[in-house]
Scaffold this motif. Sequence first.
Motif, PDB file in Angstrom:
ATOM      1  N   GLY A  64      36.403  12.076 -11.647  1.00 56.73           N
ATOM      2  CA  GLY A  64      36.817  11.636 -13.047  1.00 56.73           C
ATOM      3  C   GLY A  64      37.898  10.995 -13.071  1.00 56.73           C
ATOM      4  N   GLU A  65      38.870  11.387 -12.443  1.00 51.79           N
ATOM      5  CA  GLU A  65      40.482  10.749 -12.752  1.00 51.79           C
ATOM      6  C   GLU A  65      40.378   9.391 -12.066  1.00 51.79           C
ATOM      7  OE1 GLU A  65      43.019  14.506 -11.466  1.00 51.79           O
ATOM      8  OE2 GLU A  65      44.055  13.145 -12.576  1.00 51.79           O
ATOM      9  N   LYS A  66      41.214   8.631 -12.599  1.00 48.96           N
ATOM     10  CA  LYS A  66      41.628   7.517 -11.965  1.00 48.96           C
ATOM     11  C   LYS A  66      42.829   7.657 -11.171  1.00 48.96           C
ATOM     12  CE  LYS A  66      42.226   2.564 -13.336  1.00 48.96           C
ATOM     13  NZ  LYS A  66      42.376   1.748 -14.371  1.00 48.96           N
ATOM     14  N   VAL A  67      42.751   7.150  -9.808  1.00 51.74           N
ATOM     15  CA  VAL A  67      43.420   7.516  -9.055  1.00 51.74           C
ATOM     16  C   VAL A  67      44.224   6.238  -8.361  1.00 51.74           C
ATOM     17  CG1 VAL A  67      44.038   8.490  -6.527  1.00 51.74           C
ATOM     18  CG2 VAL A  67      42.415   9.396  -8.475  1.00 51.74           C
ATOM     19  N   PHE A  68      45.339   5.908  -8.359  1.00 53.67           N
ATOM     20  CA  PHE A  68      46.483   4.973  -7.530  1.00 53.67           C
ATOM     21  C   PHE A  68      46.765   5.222  -6.349  1.00 53.67           C
ATOM     22  CE2 PHE A  68      46.111   1.891 -11.417  1.00 53.67           C
ATOM     23  CZ  PHE A  68      45.817   2.900 -12.144  1.00 53.67           C
ATOM     24  N   LEU A  69      46.463   4.463  -5.199  1.00 51.84           N
ATOM     25  CA  LEU A  69      47.282   4.605  -3.940  1.00 51.84           C
ATOM     26  C   LEU A  69      47.988   3.463  -3.843  1.00 51.84           C
ATOM     27  CD1 LEU A  69      44.401   6.270  -1.812  1.00 51.84           C
ATOM     28  CD2 LEU A  69      45.890   7.427  -3.279  1.00 51.84           C
ATOM     29  N   GLU A  70      49.267   3.642  -3.510  1.00 46.46           N
ATOM     30  CA  GLU A  70      50.274   2.590  -3.326  1.00 46.46           C
ATOM     31  C   GLU A  70      50.645   2.409  -2.058  1.00 46.46           C
ATOM     32  OE1 GLU A  70      50.493   2.080  -7.526  1.00 46.46           O
ATOM     33  OE2 GLU A  70      50.857   0.745  -5.492  1.00 46.46           O
ATOM     34  N   CYS A  71      50.853   0.984  -1.411  1.00 44.33           N
ATOM     35  CA  CYS A  71      51.280   0.607  -0.216  1.00 44.33           C
ATOM     36  C   CYS A  71      52.205  -0.522  -0.195  1.00 44.33           C
ATOM     37  CB  CYS A  71      50.098   0.416   0.670  1.00 44.33           C
ATOM     38  SG  CYS A  71      50.444  -0.277   2.288  1.00 44.33           S
ATOM     39  N   GLU A 114      32.468   0.042  -2.550  1.00 41.26           N
ATOM     40  CA  GLU A 114      31.668   0.742  -3.831  1.00 41.26           C
ATOM     41  C   GLU A 114      32.587   1.877  -4.469  1.00 41.26           C
ATOM     42  OE1 GLU A 114      28.965  -1.636  -1.631  1.00 41.26           O
ATOM     43  OE2 GLU A 114      30.062   0.272  -1.100  1.00 41.26           O
ATOM     44  N   GLY A 115      32.970   1.703  -5.737  1.00 39.46           N
ATOM     45  CA  GLY A 115      33.769   2.917  -6.318  1.00 39.46           C
ATOM     46  C   GLY A 115      35.341   2.847  -5.905  1.00 39.46           C
ATOM     47  N   TYR A 116      35.644   1.412  -5.676  1.00 40.09           N
ATOM     48  CA  TYR A 116      36.925   1.307  -5.341  1.00 40.09           C
ATOM     49  C   TYR A 116      37.601  -0.200  -5.809  1.00 40.09           C
ATOM     50  CZ  TYR A 116      36.626   4.668  -1.802  1.00 40.09           C
ATOM     51  OH  TYR A 116      36.570   5.954  -1.092  1.00 40.09           O
ATOM     52  N   SER A 117      38.650  -0.401  -6.273  1.00 44.04           N
ATOM     53  CA  SER A 117      39.119  -1.783  -6.601  1.00 44.04           C
ATOM     54  C   SER A 117      40.581  -1.650  -5.979  1.00 44.04           C
ATOM     55  CB  SER A 117      38.846  -2.074  -8.177  1.00 44.04           C
ATOM     56  OG  SER A 117      39.855  -1.045  -8.856  1.00 44.04           O
ATOM     57  N   VAL A 118      41.189  -3.111  -6.084  1.00 51.56           N
ATOM     58  CA  VAL A 118      42.445  -3.220  -5.486  1.00 51.56           C
ATOM     59  C   VAL A 118      43.071  -4.282  -6.355  1.00 51.56           C
ATOM     60  CG1 VAL A 118      41.768  -2.717  -3.055  1.00 51.56           C
ATOM     61  CG2 VAL A 118      41.567  -4.949  -3.901  1.00 51.56           C
ATOM     62  N   SER A 119      44.362  -4.122  -6.039  1.00 47.82           N
ATOM     63  CA  SER A 119      45.471  -5.124  -6.804  1.00 47.82           C
ATOM     64  C   SER A 119      46.557  -5.430  -5.787  1.00 47.82           C
ATOM     65  CB  SER A 119      45.963  -4.474  -8.009  1.00 47.82           C
ATOM     66  OG  SER A 119      47.056  -5.200  -8.730  1.00 47.82           O
ATOM     67  N   ARG A 120      46.672  -6.603  -5.939  1.00 49.53           N
ATOM     68  CA  ARG A 120      47.778  -7.249  -5.009  1.00 49.53           C
ATOM     69  C   ARG A 120      48.413  -8.247  -5.864  1.00 49.53           C
ATOM     70  NH1 ARG A 120      48.113  -9.770   0.947  1.00 49.53           N
ATOM     71  NH2 ARG A 120      50.227  -9.475   1.344  1.00 49.53           N
ATOM     72  N   GLU A 121      49.606  -7.925  -6.540  1.00 54.13           N
ATOM     73  CA  GLU A 121      50.178  -8.521  -7.633  1.00 54.13           C
ATOM     74  C   GLU A 121      51.680  -9.367  -6.945  1.00 54.13           C
ATOM     75  OE1 GLU A 121      49.704  -9.342 -10.787  1.00 54.13           O
ATOM     76  OE2 GLU A 121      47.720  -8.524 -10.388  1.00 54.13           O
ATOM     77  N   LYS A 122      51.884  -8.491  -5.652  1.00 53.14           N
ATOM     78  CA  LYS A 122      53.005  -8.894  -4.937  1.00 53.14           C
ATOM     79  C   LYS A 122      52.883  -9.108  -3.634  1.00 53.14           C
ATOM     80  CE  LYS A 122      56.836  -7.664  -8.404  1.00 53.14           C
ATOM     81  NZ  LYS A 122      58.225  -6.719  -8.349  1.00 53.14           N
ATOM     82  N   LYS A 123      53.477  -9.760  -2.767  1.00 57.15           N
ATOM     83  CA  LYS A 123      53.009  -9.815  -1.324  1.00 57.15           C
ATOM     84  C   LYS A 123      53.081  -8.536  -0.752  1.00 57.15           C
ATOM     85  CE  LYS A 123      53.887 -13.144   2.599  1.00 57.15           C
ATOM     86  NZ  LYS A 123      54.568 -14.236   3.347  1.00 57.15           N
ATOM     87  N   GLU A 124      54.117  -7.717  -0.932  1.00 55.12           N
ATOM     88  CA  GLU A 124      54.598  -6.751  -0.403  1.00 55.12           C
ATOM     89  C   GLU A 124      53.595  -5.524  -0.442  1.00 55.12           C
ATOM     90  OE1 GLU A 124      56.607  -8.414  -2.072  1.00 55.12           O
ATOM     91  OE2 GLU A 124      57.684  -6.899  -3.487  1.00 55.12           O
ATOM     92  N   ARG A 125      53.146  -5.545  -1.807  1.00 51.84           N
ATOM     93  CA  ARG A 125      52.399  -4.425  -2.133  1.00 51.84           C
ATOM     94  C   ARG A 125      50.927  -4.517  -2.569  1.00 51.84           C
ATOM     95  NH1 ARG A 125      54.791  -0.222  -4.869  1.00 51.84           N
ATOM     96  NH2 ARG A 125      56.715  -1.152  -4.980  1.00 51.84           N
ATOM     97  N   PHE A 126      50.281  -3.606  -1.928  1.00 55.74           N
ATOM     98  CA  PHE A 126      48.667  -3.511  -2.053  1.00 55.74           C
ATOM     99  C   PHE A 126      48.387  -2.231  -2.584  1.00 55.74           C
ATOM    100  CE2 PHE A 126      44.785  -5.534  -1.793  1.00 55.74           C
ATOM    101  CZ  PHE A 126      43.879  -4.957  -0.601  1.00 55.74           C
TER     102      PHE A 126
END
Lengths: 113, 113
Positions: free
Chosen positions: A16-23, A62-74
Amino acid sequence: DVKVTQSSRYLVKRTGEKVFLECVQDMDHENMFWYRQDPGLGLRLIYFSYDVKMKEKGDIPEGYSVSREKKERFSLILESASTNQTSMYLCASSLLGADEKLFFGSGTQLSVL
Amino acid sequence: GENVGLHLPTLSVQEGDNSIINCAYSNSASDYFIWYKQESGKGPQFIIDIRSNMDKRQGQRVTVLLNKTVKHLSLQIAATQPGDSAVYFCAENMEGGSEKLVFGKGTKLTVNP
Protein backbone atom coordinates in the motif's frame (compact mmCIF):
# COMPACT_ATOMS: atom_id res chain seq x y z
CA ASP A 1 32.17 5.31 -19.46
CA VAL A 2 28.41 5.62 -19.26
CA LYS A 3 27.18 5.75 -15.72
CA VAL A 4 23.62 4.89 -14.81
CA THR A 5 23.00 5.37 -11.11
CA GLN A 6 20.06 4.00 -9.18
CA SER A 7 19.51 5.74 -5.88
CA SER A 8 18.85 2.69 -3.73
CA ARG A 9 20.46 -0.71 -3.75
CA TYR A 10 17.88 -2.30 -1.44
CA LEU A 11 14.43 -1.14 -0.39
CA VAL A 12 11.87 -2.67 1.94
CA LYS A 13 8.36 -1.29 1.77
CA ARG A 14 4.94 -2.24 3.08
CA THR A 15 1.90 -3.12 1.02
CA GLY A 16 0.00 0.00 0.00
CA GLU A 17 2.95 2.37 0.30
CA LYS A 18 3.87 4.71 -2.52
CA VAL A 19 7.37 3.90 -3.72
CA PHE A 20 9.76 5.99 -5.78
CA LEU A 21 12.74 4.48 -7.59
CA GLU A 22 15.16 7.02 -8.96
CA CYS A 23 17.60 6.71 -11.83
CA VAL A 24 20.15 9.19 -13.19
CA GLN A 25 22.41 8.86 -16.21
CA ASP A 26 25.37 11.09 -16.99
CA MET A 27 25.88 10.58 -20.72
CA ASP A 28 23.14 12.80 -22.14
CA HIS A 29 21.21 9.79 -23.44
CA GLU A 30 17.79 10.51 -24.86
CA ASN A 31 16.32 7.09 -24.10
CA MET A 32 15.70 5.73 -20.62
CA PHE A 33 14.04 2.51 -19.53
CA TRP A 34 12.75 0.65 -16.50
CA TYR A 35 12.82 -3.13 -16.39
CA ARG A 36 12.07 -5.66 -13.73
CA GLN A 37 14.01 -8.89 -13.47
CA ASP A 38 12.54 -12.01 -11.90
CA PRO A 39 13.98 -15.53 -11.69
CA GLY A 40 12.86 -17.61 -14.63
CA LEU A 41 11.22 -14.66 -16.36
CA GLY A 42 14.21 -12.62 -17.42
CA LEU A 43 14.03 -8.90 -18.10
CA ARG A 44 10.64 -7.36 -18.73
CA LEU A 45 10.11 -3.78 -19.88
CA ILE A 46 7.85 -1.67 -17.69
CA TYR A 47 8.09 1.83 -19.20
CA PHE A 48 10.44 3.81 -21.38
CA SER A 49 10.98 7.38 -22.42
CA TYR A 50 12.52 8.94 -25.53
CA ASP A 51 12.54 12.50 -24.29
CA VAL A 52 11.75 14.78 -21.39
CA LYS A 53 8.11 14.61 -20.31
CA MET A 54 7.31 11.77 -22.67
CA LYS A 55 6.69 8.15 -21.71
CA GLU A 56 5.60 4.96 -23.37
CA LYS A 57 4.23 1.77 -21.85
CA GLY A 58 6.34 -1.32 -22.08
CA ASP A 59 5.17 -4.90 -21.74
CA ILE A 60 4.07 -4.80 -18.09
CA PRO A 61 3.06 -1.22 -17.12
CA GLU A 62 0.18 -2.15 -14.81
CA GLY A 63 0.70 -0.88 -11.28
CA TYR A 64 3.50 1.48 -12.29
CA SER A 65 3.92 5.02 -13.53
CA VAL A 66 6.98 7.06 -14.49
CA SER A 67 8.20 10.61 -14.53
CA ARG A 68 10.83 12.27 -16.70
CA GLU A 69 11.09 15.95 -15.78
CA LYS A 70 14.76 16.22 -16.72
CA LYS A 71 16.72 14.47 -19.44
CA GLU A 72 19.11 12.77 -17.05
CA ARG A 73 16.52 11.50 -14.57
CA PHE A 74 13.83 8.84 -14.93
CA SER A 75 11.71 7.86 -11.97
CA LEU A 76 9.60 4.75 -11.51
CA ILE A 77 6.59 5.08 -9.21
CA LEU A 78 4.62 2.32 -7.55
CA GLU A 79 1.41 4.09 -6.56
CA SER A 80 0.36 1.41 -4.08
CA ALA A 81 2.96 -1.28 -3.66
CA SER A 82 1.86 -4.90 -3.67
CA THR A 83 3.73 -8.08 -2.76
CA ASN A 84 3.84 -9.18 -6.41
CA GLN A 85 5.98 -6.14 -7.13
CA THR A 86 8.81 -7.57 -5.09
CA SER A 87 11.57 -7.77 -7.69
CA MET A 88 14.90 -6.47 -8.95
CA TYR A 89 14.33 -3.21 -10.81
CA LEU A 90 16.84 -2.16 -13.45
CA CYS A 91 17.15 1.24 -15.07
CA ALA A 92 18.86 1.60 -18.45
CA SER A 93 19.66 4.28 -20.98
CA SER A 94 20.69 4.48 -24.62
CA LEU A 95 21.36 7.01 -27.35
CA LEU A 96 18.59 7.97 -29.73
CA GLY A 97 19.27 6.95 -33.30
CA ALA A 98 22.37 4.94 -32.47
CA ASP A 99 22.54 1.20 -32.14
CA GLU A 100 20.19 -0.29 -29.66
CA LYS A 101 22.76 -1.01 -26.97
CA LEU A 102 21.45 -0.45 -23.45
CA PHE A 103 23.54 0.63 -20.48
CA PHE A 104 22.18 -0.58 -17.16
CA GLY A 105 22.36 0.61 -13.58
CA SER A 106 23.23 -1.71 -10.71
CA GLY A 107 19.62 -2.39 -9.85
CA THR A 108 17.31 -1.86 -6.89
CA GLN A 109 16.13 -4.96 -5.04
CA LEU A 110 12.66 -4.06 -3.77
CA SER A 111 10.88 -6.17 -1.20
CA VAL A 112 7.21 -5.43 -0.49
CA LEU A 113 5.99 -6.96 2.75
CA GLY B 1 11.19 -12.73 -30.45
CA GLU B 2 9.55 -14.43 -27.47
CA ASN B 3 11.63 -17.52 -27.96
CA VAL B 4 15.03 -15.98 -27.46
CA GLY B 5 16.58 -18.51 -25.15
CA LEU B 6 19.50 -20.67 -24.24
CA HIS B 7 20.47 -24.27 -24.83
CA LEU B 8 21.92 -24.70 -21.33
CA PRO B 9 20.88 -22.94 -18.15
CA THR B 10 24.22 -23.63 -16.40
CA LEU B 11 27.78 -24.13 -17.54
CA SER B 12 30.75 -25.09 -15.43
CA VAL B 13 34.31 -24.83 -16.76
CA GLN B 14 37.85 -25.01 -15.46
CA GLU B 15 39.93 -21.89 -15.19
CA GLY B 16 41.93 -21.44 -18.38
CA ASP B 17 39.52 -23.39 -20.56
CA ASN B 18 37.49 -21.80 -23.32
CA SER B 19 33.77 -21.32 -22.69
CA ILE B 20 30.96 -21.40 -25.21
CA ILE B 21 27.54 -20.07 -24.29
CA ASN B 22 24.71 -20.61 -26.74
CA CYS B 23 21.55 -18.76 -27.60
CA ALA B 24 18.74 -19.67 -29.98
CA TYR B 25 16.45 -17.11 -31.50
CA SER B 26 13.22 -17.68 -33.33
CA ASN B 27 12.74 -14.66 -35.57
CA SER B 28 14.71 -14.69 -38.78
CA ALA B 29 13.98 -10.96 -39.16
CA SER B 30 16.11 -10.12 -36.13
CA ASP B 31 19.04 -8.04 -37.26
CA TYR B 32 20.87 -7.05 -34.10
CA PHE B 33 22.12 -9.15 -31.22
CA ILE B 34 23.81 -8.32 -27.93
CA TRP B 35 25.48 -10.32 -25.19
CA TYR B 36 25.33 -9.11 -21.60
CA LYS B 37 27.15 -10.28 -18.49
CA GLN B 38 25.49 -9.96 -15.10
CA GLU B 39 27.50 -10.59 -11.98
CA SER B 40 25.77 -11.36 -8.74
CA GLY B 41 24.16 -8.25 -7.26
CA LYS B 42 24.98 -6.06 -10.24
CA GLY B 43 23.22 -4.79 -13.32
CA PRO B 44 23.84 -6.30 -16.78
CA GLN B 45 27.04 -5.18 -18.44
CA PHE B 46 27.39 -4.94 -22.21
CA ILE B 47 29.95 -7.39 -23.61
CA ILE B 48 29.68 -7.43 -27.39
CA ASP B 49 27.15 -6.98 -30.16
CA ILE B 50 26.76 -8.10 -33.76
CA ARG B 51 24.57 -7.20 -36.69
CA SER B 52 23.04 -9.72 -39.04
CA ASN B 53 25.28 -8.70 -41.93
CA MET B 54 28.18 -10.27 -40.04
CA ASP B 55 28.76 -13.82 -38.86
CA LYS B 56 31.62 -13.21 -36.46
CA ARG B 57 32.86 -10.41 -34.28
CA GLN B 58 35.75 -10.39 -31.85
CA GLY B 59 36.43 -8.42 -28.74
CA GLN B 60 38.92 -8.77 -25.96
CA ARG B 61 38.92 -12.51 -25.12
CA VAL B 62 35.37 -12.80 -26.45
CA THR B 63 33.99 -13.77 -29.83
CA VAL B 64 30.38 -13.76 -30.93
CA LEU B 65 29.30 -16.07 -33.74
CA LEU B 66 26.04 -15.71 -35.60
CA ASN B 67 24.57 -18.52 -37.68
CA LYS B 68 21.52 -17.14 -39.41
CA THR B 69 20.77 -20.41 -41.15
CA VAL B 70 19.91 -22.14 -37.88
CA LYS B 71 19.15 -18.94 -35.94
CA HIS B 72 21.88 -19.52 -33.43
CA LEU B 73 24.12 -17.14 -31.54
CA SER B 74 27.09 -18.08 -29.41
CA LEU B 75 29.52 -16.32 -27.11
CA GLN B 76 33.02 -17.73 -26.83
CA ILE B 77 35.22 -16.70 -23.94
CA ALA B 78 38.91 -17.55 -24.28
CA ALA B 79 41.01 -18.58 -21.29
CA THR B 80 38.12 -18.30 -18.88
CA GLN B 81 38.95 -16.69 -15.55
CA PRO B 82 37.18 -16.76 -12.16
CA GLY B 83 36.08 -13.19 -12.80
CA ASP B 84 34.08 -14.45 -15.76
CA SER B 85 31.69 -16.27 -13.42
CA ALA B 86 28.32 -14.62 -14.00
CA VAL B 87 25.00 -15.01 -15.77
CA TYR B 88 25.26 -14.34 -19.49
CA PHE B 89 22.25 -13.55 -21.59
CA CYS B 90 21.62 -12.62 -25.16
CA ALA B 91 19.19 -10.13 -26.59
CA GLU B 92 17.79 -9.72 -30.06
CA ASN B 93 16.15 -6.86 -31.90
CA MET B 94 14.15 -7.08 -35.08
CA GLU B 95 12.37 -3.77 -35.26
CA GLY B 96 14.91 -1.18 -34.23
CA GLY B 97 14.85 0.92 -31.08
CA SER B 98 16.16 -0.18 -27.72
CA GLU B 99 12.65 -0.82 -26.39
CA LYS B 100 12.29 -3.67 -28.87
CA LEU B 101 15.15 -5.68 -27.42
CA VAL B 102 14.02 -9.15 -26.37
CA PHE B 103 16.16 -10.80 -23.72
CA GLY B 104 16.92 -14.43 -23.13
CA LYS B 105 16.73 -15.81 -19.62
CA GLY B 106 20.43 -16.40 -19.15
CA THR B 107 23.10 -19.05 -18.64
CA LYS B 108 25.00 -19.18 -15.39
CA LEU B 109 28.71 -19.67 -15.99
CA THR B 110 30.80 -21.00 -13.11
CA VAL B 111 34.56 -21.03 -13.43
CA ASN B 112 36.31 -23.53 -11.19
CA PRO B 113 39.85 -22.70 -10.06
